[in-house]
Design an enzyme around this catalytic site. Sequence first.
Site, PDB file in Angstrom:
ATOM      1  N   TRP A 139     -63.740  20.570 -47.249  1.00  0.00           N
ATOM      2  CA  TRP A 139     -63.949  19.426 -46.375  1.00  0.00           C
ATOM      3  C   TRP A 139     -62.787  19.231 -45.390  1.00  0.00           C
ATOM      4  O   TRP A 139     -62.516  18.117 -44.946  1.00  0.00           O
ATOM      5  CB  TRP A 139     -64.196  18.146 -47.185  1.00  0.00           C
ATOM      6  CG  TRP A 139     -65.430  18.257 -48.027  1.00  0.00           C
ATOM      7  CD1 TRP A 139     -65.478  18.542 -49.349  1.00  0.00           C
ATOM      8  CD2 TRP A 139     -66.782  18.123 -47.581  1.00  0.00           C
ATOM      9  NE1 TRP A 139     -66.782  18.594 -49.784  1.00  0.00           N
ATOM     10  CE2 TRP A 139     -67.608  18.340 -48.711  1.00  0.00           C
ATOM     11  CE3 TRP A 139     -67.387  17.846 -46.354  1.00  0.00           C
ATOM     12  CZ2 TRP A 139     -68.983  18.288 -48.649  1.00  0.00           C
ATOM     13  CZ3 TRP A 139     -68.769  17.790 -46.299  1.00  0.00           C
ATOM     14  CH2 TRP A 139     -69.566  18.013 -47.428  1.00  0.00           C
ATOM     15  N   ASP A 141     -95.579   4.643 -36.136  1.00  0.00           N
ATOM     16  CA  ASP A 141     -95.196   3.294 -36.522  1.00  0.00           C
ATOM     17  C   ASP A 141     -94.607   2.528 -35.336  1.00  0.00           C
ATOM     18  O   ASP A 141     -93.952   3.101 -34.464  1.00  0.00           O
ATOM     19  CB  ASP A 141     -94.157   3.354 -37.650  1.00  0.00           C
ATOM     20  CG  ASP A 141     -93.666   1.987 -38.045  1.00  0.00           C
ATOM     21  OD1 ASP A 141     -94.469   1.228 -38.619  1.00  0.00           O
ATOM     22  OD2 ASP A 141     -92.495   1.656 -37.763  1.00  0.00           O
ATOM     23  N   GLU A 177    -100.129   2.424 -34.688  1.00  0.00           N
ATOM     24  CA  GLU A 177     -99.983   1.108 -35.308  1.00  0.00           C
ATOM     25  C   GLU A 177     -99.567   0.158 -34.190  1.00  0.00           C
ATOM     26  O   GLU A 177     -98.412   0.125 -33.785  1.00  0.00           O
ATOM     27  CB  GLU A 177     -98.927   1.151 -36.418  1.00  0.00           C
ATOM     28  CG  GLU A 177     -98.889  -0.118 -37.242  1.00  0.00           C
ATOM     29  CD  GLU A 177     -97.508  -0.758 -37.301  1.00  0.00           C
ATOM     30  OE1 GLU A 177     -97.342  -1.684 -38.106  1.00  0.00           O
ATOM     31  OE2 GLU A 177     -96.616  -0.367 -36.529  1.00  0.00           O
ATOM     32  N   LYS A 220     -71.079  18.909 -43.098  1.00  0.00           N
ATOM     33  CA  LYS A 220     -71.148  17.845 -42.098  1.00  0.00           C
ATOM     34  C   LYS A 220     -70.446  18.337 -40.849  1.00  0.00           C
ATOM     35  O   LYS A 220     -69.885  19.440 -40.814  1.00  0.00           O
ATOM     36  CB  LYS A 220     -70.451  16.566 -42.592  1.00  0.00           C
ATOM     37  CG  LYS A 220     -71.129  15.820 -43.710  1.00  0.00           C
ATOM     38  CD  LYS A 220     -70.338  14.553 -44.030  1.00  0.00           C
ATOM     39  CE  LYS A 220     -70.913  13.814 -45.217  1.00  0.00           C
ATOM     40  NZ  LYS A 220     -70.124  12.605 -45.559  1.00  0.00           N
TER      41      LYS A 220
END
Length: 677
Positions: A81, A327, A381, A113
């Site tokens: 890391w 949505d 929706e 990451k």
Amino acid sequence: MKRLNLVKNDPWLEPYNDTIEFRHRLTVDKKKELTQKTGSLSDFATGYLYFGLHRDKDGWVIREWAPNASEIYLIGNFSEWKELPRYKFKAKKNGIWELKLKADELHHLDLYKLSMHWPGGQGERIPAWATRVIQDEKTYIFSAQVWNPEKPYRFKKKKFVPQTSPLLIYECHIGMAQEEERVGTYDEFRRNVLPRIAKAGYNAIQIMAIQEHPYYGSFGYHVSSFFAPSSRFGTPDDLKHLIDDAHALGITVIMDIVHSHAVKNEVEGLGRYDGSYSQFFYGDGRREHPAWDSLCFDYGKNEVIHFLLSNCKYWLEEYNFDGFRFDGVTSMLYYNHGLGKSFNGYPDYYDGGQDENAITYLSLANELIHAVNPNAITIAEEMSGMPGLAVPTEDGGIGFDYRMAMGIPDFWIKTIKEKKDEDWKPATIFWEVTNRRSDEKTINYAESHDQALVGDKTIIFRLIDDKMYWHMMKGDKDFTVDRGMALHKIIRLVTLSTINGGYLNFMGNEFGHPEWIDFPRQGNEWSYKYARRQWSLVDREDLKYQYLANFDAAMISLVKGIKNFEKIPIEKIWDNESDQILAFRRKDLLFIFNFHPAKSYSDYGILTSKGEYRTALNTDSPQFGGFGLIDESITHFTIPDPLYKKEKKEWLKLYIPARSAMVLKLHKNIKSKNNNI
């Protein structure tokens, strides 16, 4: 300007023709702009093949778009890391960053990451295009994960064509689909729930919460990683296996996709991905959604359109989803997200308060989805009722196949809450379940997950309430339970029988699942008690839940057995407010409802096509928990009336019990005899 079919089919839109044509031209021009190099929208929407982490013949390559970044490092368990020179990205053109690695420098299941640097700051980020994101069970920290198994899942069913006549949707959530108080998995759903859905007769599932989201209690609507299926339910291969098995059962798989907003999180999400506020989202006062505590995409940016269109194609191509339920479409369409606006007439849709960029994006998304898969299904929706939402883009619409009939569940809840049984008006009910534009297909539903959330109540729980805890044993006579079950069946039947497109039911509501849905949160001490489905209730032979499940299956079977049922015209035959009787027909099926709480009628006259009728469905049948007051063995013959001879109509004289409904089927036309039938 020319008149598009949307306006031709609705003369009341004539005053807004210029605006409609302008929106159409925006879509045409944007499509031309985006495809000038690629030639097609499908070729344009392939960002997921370029960005993100990929294994190729030379090793690994990872690319990300971060125009405000000054440096980017790949960090992970392989680098302890730490920022190491070997894992530093190189800047390319147009804000694109790239890192190439040898094959042995990354491995399946490695965690990683980005360490993102920008002028004046630095932070860890989950790659925007990550396709696998997991959360550490001890630290709760999210990381991207290399997913490159030696034997990846291979789809067995290569081609699948959805059955949409009619479309019968079982809305579901993987995590709460098991009975134990925990998070369920893709694998459990595949093995245990898919067979239930197939047996119940539904031909589609609409899966919620697929895209990765940091907070489980958000119901999946605060998305952080748009290309990663939620790892809390299992692996990418588990999801593919589920979809494959659904297709093998003839079940269409629709994804509840969220492109209306994104979670505000910066480490897990896209909040300040490259340190700037305006990379993916609006950088001004429109950045934050005033009601959802989330961020609003800037649909005017080509890079954002590319990201979202690529997301649509990714789920279609990589996972074989058959389409999407979009949505929060209302929130996308309007600058004020539709909040505090009543939408009383056409001017409200063309008053300048509409986000033309969002309308353009949705139009392009529908064109892309249907270009990638001509059989794909798209559902909006949307509650404002904007005309043309479910009309093809070439006709001036936005291109969805269906729109959710969101007014129907609101009507049922309002009716149950505010009106006495004696005040249920058949004409009003019929209007509410059939009130739609003739050129748009809708999805009718009595209730979805929205009505089941804590703070609200499902229809059955609102009707029966705590009596469900004590009086759902077979043989236990209770007026409140009898009333609730009777209305539960009637409400569903009138909602389904009037569809012009499809029907939706939320998981478990078909058998009257008790209580509400409440995901684990601080307010309930992180309990899973209400974030599950108690399948054992419907499996028990001694409980009345089976009656409701049996009726739902019979109702679904009835409409599935009629070819193109949803396209058959609806002819209202009778409604009487004092009697509370409603009758309508769809070709050979005659639907008769008695909403009266106390009055049963003998020899009630229904004027309809002459012929011989037999009972096809009866809510009062004992197998559905009814009283068995109707003799279903009787064949009903019409009785002639000289007044209606030219119309070829005759009288049916029927016994119609209180708070019941029946469906009669015309079996053959006969020459009625002038005798006392």
